[in-house]
Scaffold this motif. Sequence first.
Motif, PDB file in Angstrom:
ATOM      1  N   PRO A  48       0.664  -1.242  -0.054  1.00 46.58           N
ATOM      2  CA  PRO A  48      -0.085   0.169  -0.013  1.00 46.58           C
ATOM      3  C   PRO A  48       0.832   1.385   0.007  1.00 46.58           C
ATOM      4  O   PRO A  48       0.628   2.304  -0.850  1.00 46.58           O
ATOM      5  CB  PRO A  48      -0.817  -0.026   1.341  1.00 46.58           C
ATOM      6  CG  PRO A  48      -0.910  -1.641   1.480  1.00 46.58           C
ATOM      7  CD  PRO A  48       0.446  -1.988   0.995  1.00 46.58           C
ATOM      8  N   SER A 211      -4.705   2.919   4.529  1.00 48.74           N
ATOM      9  CA  SER A 211      -4.995   2.876   3.572  1.00 48.74           C
ATOM     10  C   SER A 211      -6.231   2.529   2.884  1.00 48.74           C
ATOM     11  O   SER A 211      -7.191   2.359   3.907  1.00 48.74           O
ATOM     12  CB  SER A 211      -3.953   1.487   3.084  1.00 48.74           C
ATOM     13  OG  SER A 211      -4.618   0.299   3.684  1.00 48.74           O
ATOM     14  N   GLY A 286       1.147   7.821   5.281  1.00 53.03           N
ATOM     15  CA  GLY A 286       0.760   6.433   5.313  1.00 53.03           C
ATOM     16  C   GLY A 286       1.012   5.801   6.752  1.00 53.03           C
ATOM     17  O   GLY A 286       0.937   4.434   6.698  1.00 53.03           O
TER      18      GLY A 286
END
Length: 313
Positions: A48, A211, A286
């Motif tokens: 991801p 994600s 992230g």
Amino acid sequence: MFFFRATKFLLIFSLVLWNLTSCESKIKKDSHPQEGTLRVSVDESFKPIIDQQIMVFEASFPKAHIEIKYKSEADCFRDFQSDSTQMILVTRAPNEEESDYYKKVLGHPLLYSVLAYDAVALVVNRSADDSTFSIEQLRKLLTDKTPGKYQVLLDGDNATSSVRFIMDSITNGKNFGVNVKGTSGNEDVLKQVADNKNAIGFVGSSWILGSEIAEKYRDRVKLAYVECKRCNDGTFAKPSQATIYSVQYPLVRPLYGILKNADIGLGASFYNFMSFERGQLIFRRGELVPAKMNFVVRKVINKPDQDSSVKDK
């Protein structure tokens, strides 16, 4: 005589200038740091976040193409032996034997460093009876030779970074027991945990923190708490940027970028992109902890609203 020397000097100067111009032209012609195709093998547990890095990099440099393959960590190192694979992204540095081999073959040392830190996250079903585990409990679940209540799911049968990390950090090298099952990857772990109340899964934290995949399973799985090994006060934590940064969450690991080429090219450009501000900010967004950019954890104190009495009126 003076005329001859002057002519000779001008001739030599012209030849030197021509050589420099030729070299410069050749560099401009042959060296395209943001153009071409770069073949990279990546540990599948980072898919991801690396997808995000590639999307931004290719958008910034339209003539660059990153040809990516997501594999187990062991397969990434096997790919690295091929001339076509110029970079791998994995959770360990090359060992001494590997470093010596590539230095001999390439004529120069490998370029590698830690780009970010993530965690091996423990996920359970939303309806699970237990969501807090000590390291000893996890060790027993992973090595028990007697069938038990829980099914433990890993992101592969062997050779994945998560499997290696769990054996190093939890089982202390002992083989897995009868309650452990391999799957086809991190998303398969999430799917099976979502479908089974008694399943416990280990996944790379970028699959469950921040994600699109995490959103897909948000209502069906949740993060479990794991005992903090260094706290010595009964603290349990789930993975987050703060607990990864402080190592309060115990299952923290690095993400290494390992580059074969020493020259200025697309490999170095992508490596530097992930190492510098934009790439480090992508890691941060992230929910990983950037390794090359300062990351400050600030304490927030909630103060009572002084005007709350007025608002209530």
